[in-house]
Scaffold this active site. Structure first.
Site, PDB file in Angstrom:
ATOM      1  N   ILE A  43     150.192 -38.111  25.956  1.00 54.98           N
ATOM      2  CA  ILE A  43     148.742 -38.291  25.835  1.00 54.98           C
ATOM      3  C   ILE A  43     148.397 -39.656  26.436  1.00 54.98           C
ATOM      4  O   ILE A  43     148.792 -40.695  25.893  1.00 54.98           O
ATOM      5  CB  ILE A  43     148.313 -38.215  24.353  1.00 54.98           C
ATOM      6  CG1 ILE A  43     148.736 -36.854  23.759  1.00 54.98           C
ATOM      7  CG2 ILE A  43     146.810 -38.430  24.224  1.00 54.98           C
ATOM      8  CD1 ILE A  43     148.556 -36.735  22.253  1.00 54.98           C
ATOM      9  N   GLU A  44     147.700 -39.614  27.568  1.00 57.86           N
ATOM     10  CA  GLU A  44     147.415 -40.852  28.302  1.00 57.86           C
ATOM     11  C   GLU A  44     146.049 -41.421  27.925  1.00 57.86           C
ATOM     12  O   GLU A  44     145.304 -40.837  27.129  1.00 57.86           O
ATOM     13  CB  GLU A  44     147.515 -40.566  29.812  1.00 57.86           C
ATOM     14  CG  GLU A  44     148.921 -40.105  30.174  1.00 57.86           C
ATOM     15  CD  GLU A  44     149.163 -39.910  31.650  1.00 57.86           C
ATOM     16  OE1 GLU A  44     148.184 -39.804  32.419  1.00 57.86           O
ATOM     17  OE2 GLU A  44     150.343 -39.866  32.037  1.00 57.86           O
ATOM     18  N   GLU A  55     157.830 -37.420  23.508  1.00 56.49           N
ATOM     19  CA  GLU A  55     158.877 -37.552  22.493  1.00 56.49           C
ATOM     20  C   GLU A  55     158.348 -38.255  21.248  1.00 56.49           C
ATOM     21  O   GLU A  55     158.577 -37.835  20.114  1.00 56.49           O
ATOM     22  CB  GLU A  55     160.063 -38.380  23.037  1.00 56.49           C
ATOM     23  CG  GLU A  55     160.759 -37.782  24.244  1.00 56.49           C
ATOM     24  CD  GLU A  55     160.195 -38.256  25.573  1.00 56.49           C
ATOM     25  OE1 GLU A  55     158.960 -38.362  25.696  1.00 56.49           O
ATOM     26  OE2 GLU A  55     161.000 -38.501  26.486  1.00 56.49           O
ATOM     27  N   CYS A  86     162.065 -42.424  28.326  1.00 57.72           N
ATOM     28  CA  CYS A  86     161.884 -43.839  28.665  1.00 57.72           C
ATOM     29  C   CYS A  86     162.543 -44.734  27.608  1.00 57.72           C
ATOM     30  O   CYS A  86     162.935 -44.274  26.528  1.00 57.72           O
ATOM     31  CB  CYS A  86     160.401 -44.166  28.809  1.00 57.72           C
ATOM     32  SG  CYS A  86     159.568 -44.430  27.240  1.00 57.72           S
TER      33      CYS A  86
HETATM   34  O1  LIG Z   1     160.417 -38.947  29.028  1.00 55.64           O
HETATM   35  C1  LIG Z   1     159.227 -39.173  29.344  1.00 55.64           C
HETATM   36  C2  LIG Z   1     158.867 -39.857  30.508  1.00 55.64           C
HETATM   37  C3  LIG Z   1     157.528 -40.064  30.771  1.00 55.64           C
HETATM   38  N1  LIG Z   1     156.575 -39.602  29.903  1.00 55.64           N
HETATM   39  C4  LIG Z   1     155.146 -39.753  30.216  1.00 55.64           C
HETATM   40  C5  LIG Z   1     154.508 -41.105  30.101  1.00 55.64           C
HETATM   41  C6  LIG Z   1     153.351 -40.966  31.084  1.00 55.64           C
HETATM   42  O2  LIG Z   1     152.271 -40.271  30.449  1.00 55.64           O
HETATM   43  C7  LIG Z   1     153.895 -40.070  32.175  1.00 55.64           C
HETATM   44  C8  LIG Z   1     154.371 -40.812  33.409  1.00 55.64           C
HETATM   45  O3  LIG Z   1     155.280 -41.824  33.065  1.00 55.64           O
HETATM   46  O4  LIG Z   1     154.960 -39.367  31.580  1.00 55.64           O
HETATM   47  C9  LIG Z   1     156.912 -38.933  28.751  1.00 55.64           C
HETATM   48  O5  LIG Z   1     156.047 -38.473  27.990  1.00 55.64           O
HETATM   49  N2  LIG Z   1     158.238 -38.770  28.502  1.00 55.64           N
HETATM   50 ZN   LIG Z   2     158.808 -42.446  26.396  1.00 56.59          ZN
END
Ligand SMILES: O=c1ccn([C@H]2C[C@H](O)[C@@H](CO)O2)c(=O)[nH]1
Ligand SMILES: [Zn+2]
Length: 132
Positions: A43-44, A55, A86
């Site tokens: 969720i951005e 996660e 990440c």
């Molecule tokens: O394992 C991961 C890697 C990245 N992102 C998301 C963060 C961001 O919204 C987008 C690009 O980095 O992906 C995740 O949700 N999980």
């Molecule tokens: Zn992450």
């Protein structure tokens, strides 16, 4: 619920990701020892760093429901290799999961790379380090 089914749940929730900025949807599904499944998508936010990864959304949902016994987690994205969580998520996974819990990293091509929490974040900072 087997691993394949858990990955399917992660794929499903990925479709609900809110990703207007990266256009990179991610899905995560966690099987609890109770048999319950918690799902999360990324969720951005216009303030980019406020973004929460798939996660952590799934983990925080479980914790906020009083569920703490994590059995395994699956993460999926449309990547060339199974998507690696990440660093921030590795730290959160390490806080709540047992060190030998399985993390299934996958992609839409069907590749699966399974790691333990320990393998994902070796030599992690943890609560034992807070007290000498
Ligand atoms: O394992 C991961 C890697 C990245 N992102 C998301 C963060 C961001 O919204 C987008 C690009 O980095 O992906 C995740 O949700 N999980
Ligand atoms: Zn992450």
């Amino acid at each position: 619920m087997n691993t394949e089914q858990l990955i399917d749940r992660a794929k499903e929730v990925r479709n609900r990701a809110y990703v207007p900025y990266s256009k990179f949807p991610v899905g995560a599904a966690i099987l609890m020892k109770s048999g319950k499944v918690y799902e999360g998508c990324n969720i951005e936010n216009a303030a980019y760093p406020v973004t929460c990864c798939a996660e952590r959304v799934a983990i925080f949902k479980a914790i906020s429901e009083g569920e703490t016994d994590f059995e395994e987690i699956a993460v999926v994205a449309d990547t060339n290799r199974p998507v690696p969580p990440c660093g921030s998520c590795r730290q959160v996974i390490s806080e709540f999961f047992e060190q030998d819990t399985k993390v299934h990293t996958t992609n839409l091509s069907g590749e699966v790379k399974t790691l333990t929490v320990r393998e994902l974040l070796p030599y992690s900072f943890n609560q034992d380090d807070l007290t000498k």
